[in-house]
Design a protein around this motif. Structure first.
Motif, PDB file in Angstrom:
ATOM      1  N   GLY A 112       0.865  -1.357   0.105  1.00 35.40           N
ATOM      2  CA  GLY A 112      -0.060  -0.164  -0.051  1.00 35.40           C
ATOM      3  C   GLY A 112       0.814   1.270   0.000  1.00 35.40           C
ATOM      4  O   GLY A 112       0.327   2.416   0.227  1.00 35.40           O
ATOM      5  N   LYS A 113       2.044   1.191  -0.169  1.00 35.83           N
ATOM      6  CA  LYS A 113       3.066   2.195  -0.629  1.00 35.83           C
ATOM      7  C   LYS A 113       2.972   3.039  -1.878  1.00 35.83           C
ATOM      8  O   LYS A 113       2.683   1.940  -3.059  1.00 35.83           O
ATOM      9  CB  LYS A 113       4.373   2.088  -0.216  1.00 35.83           C
ATOM     10  N   PRO A 114       3.387   4.041  -2.061  1.00 26.87           N
ATOM     11  CA  PRO A 114       3.430   4.414  -3.478  1.00 26.87           C
ATOM     12  C   PRO A 114       4.514   3.915  -4.103  1.00 26.87           C
ATOM     13  O   PRO A 114       5.568   3.575  -3.616  1.00 26.87           O
ATOM     14  CB  PRO A 114       3.775   6.018  -3.482  1.00 26.87           C
ATOM     15  N   LEU A 115       4.432   3.507  -5.492  1.00 22.73           N
ATOM     16  CA  LEU A 115       5.199   2.875  -6.237  1.00 22.73           C
ATOM     17  C   LEU A 115       6.773   3.522  -6.320  1.00 22.73           C
ATOM     18  O   LEU A 115       7.454   2.729  -6.341  1.00 22.73           O
ATOM     19  CB  LEU A 115       4.607   2.606  -7.959  1.00 22.73           C
ATOM     20  N   ILE A 116       6.717   4.703  -6.534  1.00 24.78           N
ATOM     21  CA  ILE A 116       8.153   5.489  -6.716  1.00 24.78           C
ATOM     22  C   ILE A 116       8.709   5.281  -5.425  1.00 24.78           C
ATOM     23  O   ILE A 116       9.953   4.859  -5.610  1.00 24.78           O
ATOM     24  CB  ILE A 116       7.964   6.900  -6.967  1.00 24.78           C
TER      25      ILE A 116
END
Lengths: 386, 283
Positions: free
Chosen positions: B182-186
């Motif tokens: 659930g973390k941003p991809l970048i």
């Protein structure tokens, strides 16, 4: 012969490179005692409370701890600012809080120790247990009775770190360096095409194998001794001195449940011995694989997998009964030593409970003899292919 | 039986004496005389020069003096295509399998999936390095040097190939795991990319220092100890996972610089390579 084999192992720069890097890791690793312990306030309180604890002393500590807690609670209500009040501000209060809470937790250990004894007493009478189970309980109870009352208030962080080194870093660094150093011992002669030359000397196969094993043992001994001396030196530098080595083993946090009647100092000696034995057994395994696979890299991976997989199972928390047997009787567990002593484990052998360390060490003695035989056998019957 | 034993013991002790006894001075001289008949005389200077001059006309002129970097890198990528078949199949399969296992482990609840990703990221590259230097390990390096594509070009294109493969695997795993964390991809990509570049740089450096399979195993052990220290020191791990992304970018550029530096040294080393001694040194 022996000299030449040693030369082959000890002139490999990559081993020194890896060893130095690992030592560097050990040095930069944070650790050492917390600042409060070094203050005079803590030291005076520590001197006052140090030693075996009686019931009244523990009650007193609990009472004082409660007073401290109440005062903090009151202050918290007044200021309503958590950051300021907790942890307590003055050094005296911090020291006192630490000492009393340690003593209070030791009191809890003593209670659970007594409880355990009573449970075992129940089990030996055996209304709900099988014959074997009551036998096992009797064995554990005897060991616990022999212990007496081992708990006391001692500052054992220095010893704790020294002992902990065996089951974490020494385990990993020794295993890696042994696998790294010994995997080319037999394999390199295949890859460098010198095997036919070496075999055609007048010494004979048996002597070649013997010298190679001896040279490998020399490597393991020097590695083992250097690593542990460096560790003790680092701990002494961090903590000043190794204090209270003569108190029972149960005063180390990791060994609270241990049923063995040993002092810390004795345990350290035994653990070093067992780890040294484990290093030799692993060394033999690597040598054997080195003969069979004839390839240094393959040896590295296979022995890594043999040693690492049970450890991985344990870390991932996979515990089906069969896999648990595998992890318990694995090279990694022997090498880590801690699992042998930190709690009571026994296995049924001919309806008699046998202690886990005894069983494990004798199993690996057999394994060592078997590998030794296989090494000679395999080397004798191996054909050279170019 | 007894006599036999005695004889054995004697030869054991007086090994060198025996050699001296059997060594006959006259016989040796006769042998030397005989061998001089077979001596091939070294041709004199004029003859060599004449041969060189006659051959010179057949040497083709260098057509394009300098090729632009763009063209060169394009040629490198093109060559990488042919290298796919040369890198062994076991490597491709093993790396993919490794990442599959990584996916299974990451899906276990008690481990942080990002950690698995960080630890898994440099592995295919480390394994791949042994494939890159396959020619060197098998003693074919001199042959590669004499080929149309020089050795450093071959090595660079293989490095490019396994680098791309490694990055693809990592990115796929990141994409698969991103719903779990659930973390941003970048942020996830940055987290594994930084240690990855550092390990690539260390790997390249080691590959120049130690010859043979030694450097792969050494690198693997380093990686292993790095992981263990990371896992044991919980606050290091937490600190690393929560670094601000700008700091990450700084470290990332540092890592890229290191890798670039190693690559430049690499080409330098293998471009101006003379004689077999330096590369053939063991360990």
């Amino acid at each position: 012969m022996y000299k030449q084999e040693c030369y082959k192992i000890f002139t490999r720069k990559s081993l020194y490179f890896a060893f130095l890097l690992f030592v560097l890791f050990m040095v930069i690793l944070p650790g050492g005692s917390t600042p409060i312990i070094q203050t005079d306030e803590y030291q005076t309180l520590y001197e006052e409370w140090r030693g075996p604890l009686s019931r009244t002393e523990i009650d007193l500590a609990n009472q004082k701890l409660e007073e401290l807690q109440n005062r903090i609670d009151q202050e918290m209500e007044q200021t309503e600012d958590l950051e300021v009040v907790f942890p307590p501000q003055s050094i005296e209060e911090q020291a006192a809080f630490r000492v009393y809470s340690s003593v209070a937790s030791i009191g809890r250990y003593i209670d659970s120790f007594q409880q355990r004894k009573e449970d075992l007493q129940e089990a030996t009478r055996g209304s709900t247990t099988t014959a074997y189970e009551s036998e096992e309980a009797r064995l554990e109870l005897n060991m616990l009775n022999e212990l007496g009352q081992p708990f006391g208030f001692y500052n054992t962080t220095a010893w704790g770190n020294t002992v902990d080194f065996i089951n974490v870093f020494a385990f990993i660094i020794l295993t890696i360096l042994i696998v790294l150093g010994l995997s080319p011992v037999f394999a390199d002669e295949h890859s460098q095409k010198s095997i036919s030359l070496i075999r055609s000397t007048k010494h004979g196969k048996r002597k070649i194998v013997t010298t190679k094993i001896l040279a490998s043992c020399t490597y393991i001994v020097s590695l083992f001794v250097t690593l542990h001396i460096i560790n003790v030196a680092l701990e002494v530098r961090k903590f000043g001195a190794l204090m209270d080595g003569t108190v029972p083993l149960q005063n180390l946090f990791l060994f609270i449940q241990s049923p063995f009647s040993l002092t810390i100092w004795q345990y350290y000696a035994i653990a070093l011995g067992i780890q040294f034995f484990a290093s030799l057994v692993i060394g033999l395994l690597v040598l054997f694989l080195s003969i069979v696979t004839r390839n240094g890299m393959l040896t590295f991976f296979i022995s890594g997998a043999v040693i690492g997989t049970p450890f991985l199972f344990r870390q991932l928390g996979i515990d089906q009964p069969f896999i648990q047997y595998v992890t318990q009787f694995s090279y990694a567990e022997l090498m880590r030593v801690k699992g042998l002593f930190d709690q009571f484990v026994a296995f049924p052998l001919f309806d008699q409970p046998v202690l886990y360390p005894v069983l494990l060490i004798s199993t690996f003695l057999l394994v060592a003899i078997l590998t030794m035989y296989l090494i000679y056998h395999q080397y004798k019957n191996q054909q050279i292919m170019n | 039986m007894k006599i036999k034993m005695n004889r054995f013991n004697q030869t054991d002790e007086t090994d060198i004496d025996e050699l001296d006894d059997s060594f006959d001075e006259k016989e040796y001289e006769a042998l030397e005389q005989e061998l001089t008949h077979y001596l091939v005389k070294f041709p004199d200077e004029n003859k060599i020069d004449a041969t060189v001059d006659t051959l010179r006309q057949y040497v083709p002129d260098r057509t394009t003096k300098s090729v632009s970097i763009r063209e060169r890198s394009f040629a490198l990528i093109k060559r990488a295509k042919t290298e796919v078949t040369i890198v062994s199949k076991t490597y491709w399969i093993a790396s993919t399998f490794l990442f599959f296992i990584g996916y299974l482990i990451a899906n276990q609840t008690n481990t942080d999936p990002i950690l698995t990703l960080i630890f898994l990221a440099p592995l295919p590259f480390i394994f791949g390095l042994s494939e890159v230097f396959k020619g060197r390990e098998h003693g074919l390096f001199e042959m590669e040097l004499a080929c149309k594509f020089s050795a450093h070009e071959i090595i660079l294109s293989r490095l490019f190939l396994i680098g791309i493969y490694n990055l693809t695997l990592n990115t796929v795993l990141t994409l698969v795991l991103s719903p779990v964390t659930g973390k941003p991809l970048i942020e996830m990509i940055l987290t594994w990319f930084t240690p990855f570049t550092f390990f690539v740089a260390i790997g390249l450096w080691l590959s120049m220092k130690f010859k043979g399979q030694i450097f792969v195993t050494t690198l693997l052990s380093l990686w292993l100890v790095f992981i263990v220290i990371f896992v044991i020191n919980n606050h290091w791990m937490v600190a690393f996972l929560n670094i601000h992304y700008i700091l990450h970018l700084v470290f990332l550029t540092a890592g890229f610089l290191l890798v670039g530096l190693q690559l430049i040294q690499f080409t330098k080393k293998y471009q101006t390579f003379e004689g077999g001694t330096r590369v053939e040194i063991n360990y």
